[in-house]
Design an enzyme around this catalytic site. Structure first.
Site, PDB file in Angstrom:
ATOM      1  N   SER A 153     -11.384  -1.660   1.639  1.00  0.00           N
ATOM      2  CA  SER A 153     -11.727  -3.030   2.033  1.00  0.00           C
ATOM      3  C   SER A 153     -13.086  -3.477   1.530  1.00  0.00           C
ATOM      4  O   SER A 153     -13.589  -4.522   1.953  1.00  0.00           O
ATOM      5  CB  SER A 153     -11.685  -3.142   3.559  1.00  0.00           C
ATOM      6  OG  SER A 153     -12.552  -2.193   4.143  1.00  0.00           O
ATOM      7  N   SER A 154     -13.708  -2.741   0.631  1.00  0.00           N
ATOM      8  CA  SER A 154     -15.000  -3.136   0.080  1.00  0.00           C
ATOM      9  C   SER A 154     -14.891  -4.516  -0.568  1.00  0.00           C
ATOM     10  O   SER A 154     -14.010  -4.761  -1.371  1.00  0.00           O
ATOM     11  CB  SER A 154     -15.456  -2.126  -0.982  1.00  0.00           C
ATOM     12  OG  SER A 154     -15.543  -0.834  -0.441  1.00  0.00           O
ATOM     13  N   LEU A 156     -14.298  -7.316   1.048  1.00  0.00           N
ATOM     14  CA  LEU A 156     -13.367  -8.194   1.762  1.00  0.00           C
ATOM     15  C   LEU A 156     -13.863  -8.513   3.171  1.00  0.00           C
ATOM     16  O   LEU A 156     -13.095  -8.946   4.010  1.00  0.00           O
ATOM     17  CB  LEU A 156     -11.985  -7.542   1.841  1.00  0.00           C
ATOM     18  CG  LEU A 156     -11.316  -7.268   0.495  1.00  0.00           C
ATOM     19  CD1 LEU A 156     -10.031  -6.472   0.699  1.00  0.00           C
ATOM     20  CD2 LEU A 156     -11.030  -8.561  -0.250  1.00  0.00           C
ATOM     21  N   SER A 159     -16.670  -5.485   7.482  1.00  0.00           N
ATOM     22  CA  SER A 159     -17.643  -5.338   8.568  1.00  0.00           C
ATOM     23  C   SER A 159     -17.557  -6.503   9.537  1.00  0.00           C
ATOM     24  O   SER A 159     -17.572  -6.317  10.761  1.00  0.00           O
ATOM     25  CB  SER A 159     -19.063  -5.216   8.004  1.00  0.00           C
ATOM     26  OG  SER A 159     -19.430  -6.369   7.284  1.00  0.00           O
ATOM     27  N   ALA A 161     -14.950  -8.414  10.004  1.00  0.00           N
ATOM     28  CA  ALA A 161     -13.649  -8.343  10.671  1.00  0.00           C
ATOM     29  C   ALA A 161     -13.693  -7.372  11.843  1.00  0.00           C
ATOM     30  O   ALA A 161     -13.117  -7.629  12.907  1.00  0.00           O
ATOM     31  CB  ALA A 161     -12.561  -7.929   9.676  1.00  0.00           C
ATOM     32  N   ASP A 203     -18.739 -14.732   5.997  1.00  0.00           N
ATOM     33  CA  ASP A 203     -17.644 -13.844   6.393  1.00  0.00           C
ATOM     34  C   ASP A 203     -17.106 -14.204   7.773  1.00  0.00           C
ATOM     35  O   ASP A 203     -15.900 -14.377   7.974  1.00  0.00           O
ATOM     36  CB  ASP A 203     -18.106 -12.387   6.387  1.00  0.00           C
ATOM     37  CG  ASP A 203     -18.530 -11.914   5.011  1.00  0.00           C
ATOM     38  OD1 ASP A 203     -18.185 -12.591   4.025  1.00  0.00           O
ATOM     39  OD2 ASP A 203     -19.198 -10.880   4.929  1.00  0.00           O
TER      40      ASP A 203
END
Length: 439
Positions: A153-154, A156, A159, A161, A203
């Site tokens: 998940s880098s 995306l 953290s 989420a 994010d």
């Protein structure tokens, strides 16, 4: 765009069964937080300067099953990492110092590579954020967290989420009703104060404000109001029926894994943006204004940009050009013109490389490969550009062909990194997602 396929009934049932066994409660008493990953097609690296961003979520992300614990105890397990996390919500949490790789988030919603016992820091951070704003928690949770399997998940926003998932769980368990704007601020506290990252609110905003089928536009300068708009197709041409080209979202992973906080490049670029803003504001006689680039009028930038030191000039050029791409992107999305929207995404990617100067060689190669892939409308880095993946918008009918092309070409450029990737998830074909929620 079709109906949402994530999470599936099988995934939800699996999580409910695990939590049911952990807590000794019925499966129908288990709630599940769905916290999707986000992508940022436009607006990269300008949220921390108060710029306007465009983002959306995808049909992958974090799932956190939980029940109230009945007391102040928190008991958590992770699908990927060993051990258990236990603490009390009536404990006082203190900010953690920046410490490199122990803050790295993995696809299961956890982060350390070296100490599995550290993976609960985001849960503690959520408690810290709520405490710091005067919310006294009395109910802990018993929970099980997992992410989309096999997915790195880098890049995306994993953290954010994870942080949002814990916030929503604690709030539901304690009957706290929070607005998306409040939770954007609380997750910012987790990231900025508790964990020491100098990132903005892109994010959190995307994860909490997005809606399936829409492009989320947000003015990050209005940080207190969290002003946003959901951009739908045909907004600018209501009387003209449009049939935008069907698209998929392609995620191509580099295999590079490095924690954001252990790389001084990200925080240094944020400081350079502020230095550029301060110089421009001082030059125009507005030195008392907060030194962020959104406070610099475009005419002031044009008048004094030639006096900026080289690195500062590049950071400022990225900010002002990216802001313009976002505004044009909103118009092209609304009109359904995926080709033009893709061109803007690719231009954003190029500016990230040339002006913001981010992206290691493997990521730059991936970006260039995606631009050559069949059916791709546009591509760019996802995330900070120092690790992780690239994203692309691609014609639905050519998505599989494009994915195969990217896998093959990347293995030629980076055979070692490519060989370490799970070939089933090295290039993913995704759909747009929805906002974070509890079900």
């Amino acid at each position: 765009m079709g109906e949402l396929s994530w999470p599936s009934d099988a995934q939800l049932n699996y999580i409910r069964n695990v939590v049911s066994q952990m807590a000794g409660q019925r499966t129908d008493e288990v709630r599940v937080v769905v916290s999707p990953y986000r992508i940022c097609p436009l607006g990269a690296h300008i949220d921390h300067q108060g710029g306007t961003i465009c983002a959306m979520t995808i049909d992958k992300g974090i799932l956190l099953g939980f029940v109230p614990s009945g007391d102040s105890q928190v008991y958590l397990r992770s699908e990927q990492f060993r051990g258990e996390v236990r603490f009390r919500v009536d404990e006082i949490q203190h900010p953690k110092p920046v410490s490199g790789t122990n803050l790295k988030v993995q696809s299961n919603g956890s982060f350390p590579q070296h100490e599995d016992c550290d993976w609960g820091n985001y849960a503690r951070g959520a408690q810290y954020a709520l405490q710091s704003r005067g919310h006294c928690l009395s109910q802990g949770i018993i929970g099980f967290i997992c992410g989309s399997k096999g997915l790195d998940s880098s890049g995306l926003s994993s953290s954010a989420a994870v942080g949002i998932a814990y916030l929503l769980a604690f709030e539901r368990a304690n009957n706290l009703l929070m607005s998306p704007a409040e939770n954007i601020e609380y997750d910012r506290l987790i990231e900025n104060e508790y964990l020491g990252l100098k990132n903005g609110i892109l994010d959190q905003s995307a994860i909490l404000l997005s809606s399936h089928g829409c492009l989320t536009s947000m003015n990050c300068k209005l940080v207190q109001t969290k002003k946003h708009e959901l951009i739908r197709f045909s907004k600018l041409q209501k009387d003209i029926p449009l049939v935008p080209k069907a698209f998929k979202i392609l995620l191509a992973f580099s295999g590079l894994k490095q924690a954001l906080t252990s790389n001084p490049g990200y925080n240094r670029r944020v400081e350079e943006c502020r230095e550029a803003a301060k110089f421009l504001l001082d030059a125009s006689g507005s030195g008392k204004t907060e030194p962020v680039l959104s406070e610099v009028p475009p005419e002031v930038y044009e008048a004094y940009k030639h006096k900026l030191e080289t690195n500062l000039a590049k950071r400022a050029e990225h900010y002002f050009s990216e802001n313009m791409r976002v505004l044009k992107g909103i118009e092209t999305w609304a009109s359904g013109d995926m080709e033009k929207f893709g061109e803007l995404i690719s231009a954003s990617g190029l500016s990230s490389i040339q002006n913001y100067e981010c992206g290691a060689e493997p990521l730059i190669q991936l970006y260039e490969i995606l631009l050559r892939a069949p059916g791709v409308f546009g591509a760019r880095f996802s995330g900070a550009g120092f690790r992780g993946c690239c994203l692309a918008f691609v014609d639905t009918h050519k998505a599989a062909e494009a994915a195969s092309f990217v896998r093959g070409e990347y293995s030629k450029c980076q055979p070692k990194l490519a060989s370490e990737l799970n070939q089933e998830t090295a290039v993913l074909i995704c759909d747009a997602g929805d906002c974070a929620r509890v079900i």
